[in-house]
Structure formats: C-alpha cells, structure tokens
Design a protein around this motif. Structure first.
Motif, PDB file in Angstrom:
ATOM      1  N   VAL A 157       0.802  -1.202  -0.184  1.00  0.00           N
ATOM      2  CA  VAL A 157      -0.078  -0.067  -0.014  1.00  0.00           C
ATOM      3  C   VAL A 157       0.891   1.315  -0.120  1.00  0.00           C
ATOM      4  N   SER A 158       0.392   2.108  -0.826  1.00  0.00           N
ATOM      5  CA  SER A 158       1.295   3.495  -0.938  1.00  0.00           C
ATOM      6  C   SER A 158       0.600   4.720  -1.004  1.00  0.00           C
ATOM      7  N   GLU A 159       0.974   5.626  -0.335  1.00  0.00           N
ATOM      8  CA  GLU A 159       0.405   7.158  -0.440  1.00  0.00           C
ATOM      9  C   GLU A 159       1.155   7.946  -1.412  1.00  0.00           C
ATOM     10  N   ARG A 160       0.444   8.177  -2.702  1.00  0.00           N
ATOM     11  CA  ARG A 160       1.360   8.852  -3.808  1.00  0.00           C
ATOM     12  C   ARG A 160       1.785  10.177  -3.652  1.00  0.00           C
ATOM     13  N   GLU A 161       1.182  11.047  -2.960  1.00  0.00           N
ATOM     14  CA  GLU A 161       1.272  12.326  -2.648  1.00  0.00           C
ATOM     15  C   GLU A 161       2.635  12.487  -1.695  1.00  0.00           C
ATOM     16  N   PHE A 162       2.500  11.722  -0.807  1.00  0.00           N
ATOM     17  CA  PHE A 162       3.734  11.538   0.355  1.00  0.00           C
ATOM     18  C   PHE A 162       4.896  10.812  -0.563  1.00  0.00           C
ATOM     19  N   GLN A 163       4.677  10.114  -1.264  1.00  0.00           N
ATOM     20  CA  GLN A 163       5.862   9.248  -2.021  1.00  0.00           C
ATOM     21  C   GLN A 163       6.478  10.263  -2.987  1.00  0.00           C
ATOM     22  N   LEU A 164       5.747  10.804  -3.845  1.00  0.00           N
ATOM     23  CA  LEU A 164       6.096  11.564  -4.984  1.00  0.00           C
ATOM     24  C   LEU A 164       6.098  12.959  -4.966  1.00  0.00           C
ATOM     25  N   GLU A 165       5.220  13.705  -4.098  1.00  0.00           N
ATOM     26  CA  GLU A 165       5.089  14.985  -4.441  1.00  0.00           C
ATOM     27  C   GLU A 165       5.515  15.914  -3.020  1.00  0.00           C
ATOM     28  N   LYS A 174       5.405   4.971   1.714  1.00  0.00           N
ATOM     29  CA  LYS A 174       5.266   3.610   1.839  1.00  0.00           C
ATOM     30  C   LYS A 174       5.239   2.913   3.234  1.00  0.00           C
ATOM     31  N   SER A 175       5.697   3.804   4.214  1.00  0.00           N
ATOM     32  CA  SER A 175       5.848   3.449   5.773  1.00  0.00           C
ATOM     33  C   SER A 175       4.713   3.902   6.590  1.00  0.00           C
ATOM     34  N   CYS A 176       3.603   4.105   6.108  1.00  0.00           N
ATOM     35  CA  CYS A 176       2.521   4.572   6.967  1.00  0.00           C
ATOM     36  C   CYS A 176       1.917   3.333   7.659  1.00  0.00           C
ATOM     37  N   GLU A 177       1.378   3.441   8.985  1.00  0.00           N
ATOM     38  CA  GLU A 177       0.695   2.278   9.619  1.00  0.00           C
ATOM     39  C   GLU A 177      -0.246   1.381   8.580  1.00  0.00           C
ATOM     40  N   THR A 178      -0.135   0.262   8.663  1.00  0.00           N
ATOM     41  CA  THR A 178      -1.112  -0.919   8.134  1.00  0.00           C
ATOM     42  C   THR A 178      -0.559  -0.970   6.566  1.00  0.00           C
ATOM     43  N   PHE A 179       0.487  -0.348   6.253  1.00  0.00           N
ATOM     44  CA  PHE A 179       0.767  -0.559   4.633  1.00  0.00           C
ATOM     45  C   PHE A 179       1.302  -1.432   4.057  1.00  0.00           C
TER      46      PHE A 179
END
Length: 282
Positions: A157-165, A174-179
């Motif tokens: 599971v990935s958060e794209r804003e956190f990852q790329l923006e 990539k390292s948020c809880e439950t990911f």
C-alpha cells in the motif's frame, strides 16, 4: 509447506495448513515463525515431522496474522514493464531499491488505514520473497535462489502524494501504519518451482484492477536477491517486495480511483493464497 500464524494481534501462534486444508498447531514444536526459526534451519526440521503427530487446530473464524515476523522489508520499484509504462517512467537500468518499515506489516485480512490528510492512497499486489539464509555478495543467481526460504502475498500500500510530491525519499509514502498486508501463508520454495510463472491479481470493490504475471518482471527474483546482496546483507527473515504489475490507481485516468474508507481490497497470487482488507480511516 504452507506456514502461517494465527491469533489476536501480537499473540499469534505458529501453524501449518495441511493438504486437507486443516490447521495444524506448531506451538509445541517451535516458538514462532521468525528470523531465529529460519536461521536455525527450522524449515528442514518441520519437513521431517510426521504430519499426523501435529494437533489439529479447531478454531473456526480464527484471525490469520502475518505468516512471519520479518526483519527488514526491502522493496523493488518499477519492476514490471507494464507498470513502468502506465506511470510514464522509463525502465530502470538497475533495480530501484527502497525500504519499508517492518511495523507496516499486518495480517492478510486486517484493516488498511488511509493516513490522515491522505487523498492518494493506492494499492499494489506484490510477490514477497522471504530470505532463509544469509545473502552477502552472492556471485550467481543460483546462489541467490538457494537463499530463498519461500514466498507470500504482499499488498504494498502506498500514499502517492507522500511518495512522489512531498520531496525526499519514497519511504514516507510507503511506511504508514498498516501499509503492508502480508500472507496468509509463507509457502516454502519447494512448492513454487518457478517464481516467474505466477499470476497476480487485485480487486477493489469487486472490480479487477490488476491482472499480471511475474514473468513480466524487469529483474526476476533471482537477480533481485543477487543484486541486493551486493549492497546489504540479507538475513533470514528479511522480506523483499518484488514490484507490482499495471493497474494501480496512479496509472488510471483522472479522476484516479484512490482508496477511501469503506473500500474492499482483495489480493491473490497463484498458489500463495488470498487477502481481503476493508479500508478504514486513521
């Protein structure tokens, strides 16, 4: 063998799924499925046991936890040709490597939480490789495959804003809880003769979003393990998430169908089992 851990979070006990689909209790034989178990050649010891001597666990509805308490989680990005194409990225000349926090790991059917402030939480079905012996400066892909204990299903599971923006490294998306839903089983390597012949699928709310095959990896499992061993020591219990095929929300036309509370994700890889997560809000 298909190995798993069952019970409440933090209180899981080791078990084995036999050929008749019955759970067999391993708690009287081993302490846990973890790095120490693998490092002590635990798989060989389990393979020598008489299956009928293991007690049957008769607990309908018991929670299935992650099949392993992992060490580090190493991830490979852009490792499927069709996924690189859908995101507009060139094929990498060498594996794209990042790390994911081990505490992201949850059971295969546990809830995935959308982080606070997130509008771009995404899914990624991935083949997870579990390391069974130390891998350090490996000289060949044959040596690399000898270090593989088995395989499992992962949802990276990935958060794209956190990852790329948001600048910096991919890790914070990539390292948020439950990911990292992981499991249901650790399937030993002898059960998967060719990890490059596995079908990977993922559904969101019943809609098939990803349908790929591991033969489309840019860097196959053996090369990934060999390559990583040149830069870090892989220890028993370490896990490698080997990339995802096309079909993630990031690659869809606008408005992109990112995850929201109430969504249901189902994830499956041939021979490795199936996951189901209901999405919640952190």
């Amino acid at each position: 063998m298909r190995l798993l851990r069952v019970g409440a979070p933090g209180q899981e006990s080791p078990a084995l799924l036999d050929e008749d689909g019955r759970l067999r209790d391993l708690s009287g034989v081993i302490g846990d499925l973890d790095a120490a178990f693998l490092a002590a050649d635990g798989l060989s010891r389990l393979a020598a046991l008489a299956m009928d001597d293991l007690p049957v666990l008769d607990h309908p509805g018991v929670r299935v936890g992650p099949p392993l308490r992992p060490g580090k989680i190493v991830c490979i990005g852009l490792n499927y040709r069709d996924h690189a194409a859908e995101t507009g990225a060139p094929l990498p000349a060498e594996p794209v490597v990042f790390l994911k926090a081990p505490d992201t790991v949850i059971g295969p059917d546990d809830a995935v939480l959308v982080p606070r402030g997130s509008t771009k939480t995404d899914w990624e079905v991935e083949l997870a490789v579990v390391i069974g012996r130390p891998a350090r400066y490996l000289g060949s892909t044959e040596e690399a495959m000898a270090c593989v204990a088995g395989y499992a299903v992962a949802n990276d599971v990935s958060e794209r804003e956190f990852q790329l923006e948001r600048g910096g490294q991919w890790d914070k998306g990539k390292s948020c809880e439950t990911f990292n839903p992981f499991g249901p089983w650790l399937v030993t390597a002898d059960e998967i003769p060719d990890p490059q012949q596995l079908r990977l699928r993922l559904w969101v709310n019943g809609v098939l979003r990803q349908d790929g095959t591991s033969k489309d990896m840019v860097f196959p499992v053996a090369e990934v393990v060999r390559y990583l061993s040149q830069f870090m020591v892989l220890h028993p219990g370490d896990v490698i998430n080997t990339g995802t095929p096309a079909g993630v929300a990031l690659g869809q036309p606008d408005p992109k169908p990112y995850l929201a509370a109430g969504d249901v994700i189902e994830v499956e890889i041939d021979g490795l089992g199936r996951q189901r997560q209901v999405v919640g809000q952190a």
